[in-house]
Design a protein around this motif. Structure first.
Motif, PDB file in Angstrom:
ATOM      1  N   GLY A  56       0.815  -1.213   0.000  1.00 14.30           N
ATOM      2  CA  GLY A  56       0.000   0.000   0.000  1.00 14.30           C
ATOM      3  C   GLY A  56       0.847   1.261   0.000  1.00 14.30           C
ATOM      4  N   LEU A  57       1.880   1.295   0.844  1.00  9.53           N
ATOM      5  CA  LEU A  57       2.760   2.463   0.880  1.00  9.53           C
ATOM      6  C   LEU A  57       3.569   2.573  -0.395  1.00  9.53           C
ATOM      7  N   LEU A  58       3.971   1.428  -0.945  1.00 10.84           N
ATOM      8  CA  LEU A  58       4.732   1.448  -2.194  1.00 10.84           C
ATOM      9  C   LEU A  58       3.894   2.050  -3.317  1.00 10.84           C
ATOM     10  N   VAL A  59       2.614   1.674  -3.383  1.00 11.45           N
ATOM     11  CA  VAL A  59       1.725   2.255  -4.396  1.00 11.45           C
ATOM     12  C   VAL A  59       1.615   3.757  -4.195  1.00 11.45           C
ATOM     13  N   GLN A  60       1.433   4.208  -2.953  1.00 12.86           N
ATOM     14  CA  GLN A  60       1.362   5.645  -2.687  1.00 12.86           C
ATOM     15  C   GLN A  60       2.624   6.362  -3.154  1.00 12.86           C
ATOM     16  N   ALA A  61       3.774   5.764  -2.859  1.00 14.00           N
ATOM     17  CA  ALA A  61       5.041   6.387  -3.240  1.00 14.00           C
ATOM     18  C   ALA A  61       5.184   6.464  -4.755  1.00 14.00           C
ATOM     19  N   MET A  62       4.797   5.392  -5.441  1.00 15.88           N
ATOM     20  CA  MET A  62       4.898   5.398  -6.906  1.00 15.88           C
ATOM     21  C   MET A  62       3.937   6.409  -7.514  1.00 15.88           C
ATOM     22  N   MET A  63       2.779   6.567  -6.929  1.00 17.43           N
ATOM     23  CA  MET A  63       1.842   7.564  -7.444  1.00 17.43           C
ATOM     24  C   MET A  63       2.383   8.977  -7.237  1.00 17.43           C
ATOM     25  N   ARG A  64       3.067   9.172  -6.117  1.00 13.66           N
ATOM     26  CA  ARG A  64       3.694  10.468  -5.876  1.00 13.66           C
ATOM     27  C   ARG A  64       4.770  10.742  -6.923  1.00 13.66           C
ATOM     28  N   GLU A  65       5.520   9.688  -7.293  1.00 12.13           N
ATOM     29  CA  GLU A  65       6.577   9.827  -8.317  1.00 12.13           C
ATOM     30  C   GLU A  65       5.993  10.203  -9.678  1.00 12.13           C
ATOM     31  N   THR A  66       4.847   9.634 -10.008  1.00 11.79           N
ATOM     32  CA  THR A  66       4.275   9.817 -11.354  1.00 11.79           C
ATOM     33  C   THR A  66       3.246  10.935 -11.427  1.00 11.79           C
ATOM     34  N   GLY A  67       2.713  11.347 -10.269  1.00  8.09           N
ATOM     35  CA  GLY A  67       1.648  12.341 -10.277  1.00  8.09           C
ATOM     36  C   GLY A  67       0.290  11.773 -10.638  1.00  8.09           C
ATOM     37  N   VAL A  68       0.206  10.455 -10.773  1.00  5.12           N
ATOM     38  CA  VAL A  68      -1.062   9.797 -11.103  1.00  5.12           C
ATOM     39  C   VAL A  68      -1.881   9.608  -9.835  1.00  5.12           C
TER      40      VAL A  68
END
Length: 232
Positions: A56-68
């Motif tokens: 869950g945190l990994l998904v949040q972090a990746m979304m922060r990286e992509t802006g998605v």
């Protein structure tokens, strides 16, 4: 370790991916495949920097990286897609050098140990089998705690199942997230390079010692207070 006279740590708590089995890059590729399915592009090195976190945190972090921005349903679908792609790699994943021997040595020396992983039980179970983890070793997986790394819950639960305070345990992991969780559990953190993090990064995260892989740790096990069966 809770008093100055102990001759060995009370127990070891191990991370799994990148610590005992050579699976970090398979996880990275599985995440990239899952992201591609949803039309999201993210460089592999950026994904790797987050491996070791809870899904869950990994998904949040990746979304922060992509802006998605993803809805909760889409975030769940992304995690499920990662799980599906990772399953395709399961048969190719092997224990890291010395991993099974390290676990057997601790058993032979009378030092309890367990594995506490952010992976799901169905992802972790084949890895436990390859490591020949005995059925009476109380392993912990993501579903069994409220929060995964960098929260300390996994390592605290692993220590609790051994009946030993976390402060008397050595936590062995390959990522800065493992070591942060170990610190928050008040355990002694030991880092391995086998997950792709550098020695300086692990030391900045306050690893007591850093070794190349489980085989290297086994060769220096006396540095962690473990004596062989002859009391050397």
């Amino acid at each position: 370790m809770s008093d100055g006279t102990a001759t060995r740590p009370a127990a070891f708590v191990f991370d799994l991916d990148g610590t005992l089995v050579d699976s970090v890059y398979q996880h990275v590729i599985a995440w990239q495949q899952a992201l591609n399915e949803m039309g999201i592009g993210l460089a592999i090195w950026r994904i790797h920097r987050r491996i070791g976190m809870s899904g869950g945190l990994l998904v949040q972090a990746m979304m922060r990286e992509t802006g998605v921005r993803l809805t909760p349903k889409e975030a769940d679908e992304l995690q499920n897609a990662h799980h599906r792609h990772f399953e395709g790699w399961t048969n190719a994943i092997r224990p890291l050098p010395g991993a099974a021997e390290l676990l057997r040595t601790l058993t032979d020396c009378g030092v309890p140990w367990t594995i506490a992983t952010s992976a799901r039980r169905d992802d972790a179970a084949p890895m436990f089998a390859r490591l020949a983890v005995p059925h009476d070793v109380p392993t912990v997986t993501r579903e069994e705690v409220s929060r995964a790394k960098p929260d300390p819950d996994l390592f605290l639960e692993g220590a609790a199942r051994l009946g030993i305070p976390a402060r008397d345990c050595v936590v062995v992991g390959d990522s800065v997230w493992d070591l942060l969780a170990a610190r928050r559990a008040e355990a002694l953190g030991v880092g391995l390079l086998s997950g792709g993090y550098g020695q300086d990064e692990l030391e900045r995260a306050q690893a007591f010692r850093v070794y190349a892989d489980p085989l290297d740790l086994l060769g220096h096990i006396d540095e962690l207070g473990v004596r062989d069966t002859h009391g050397a």
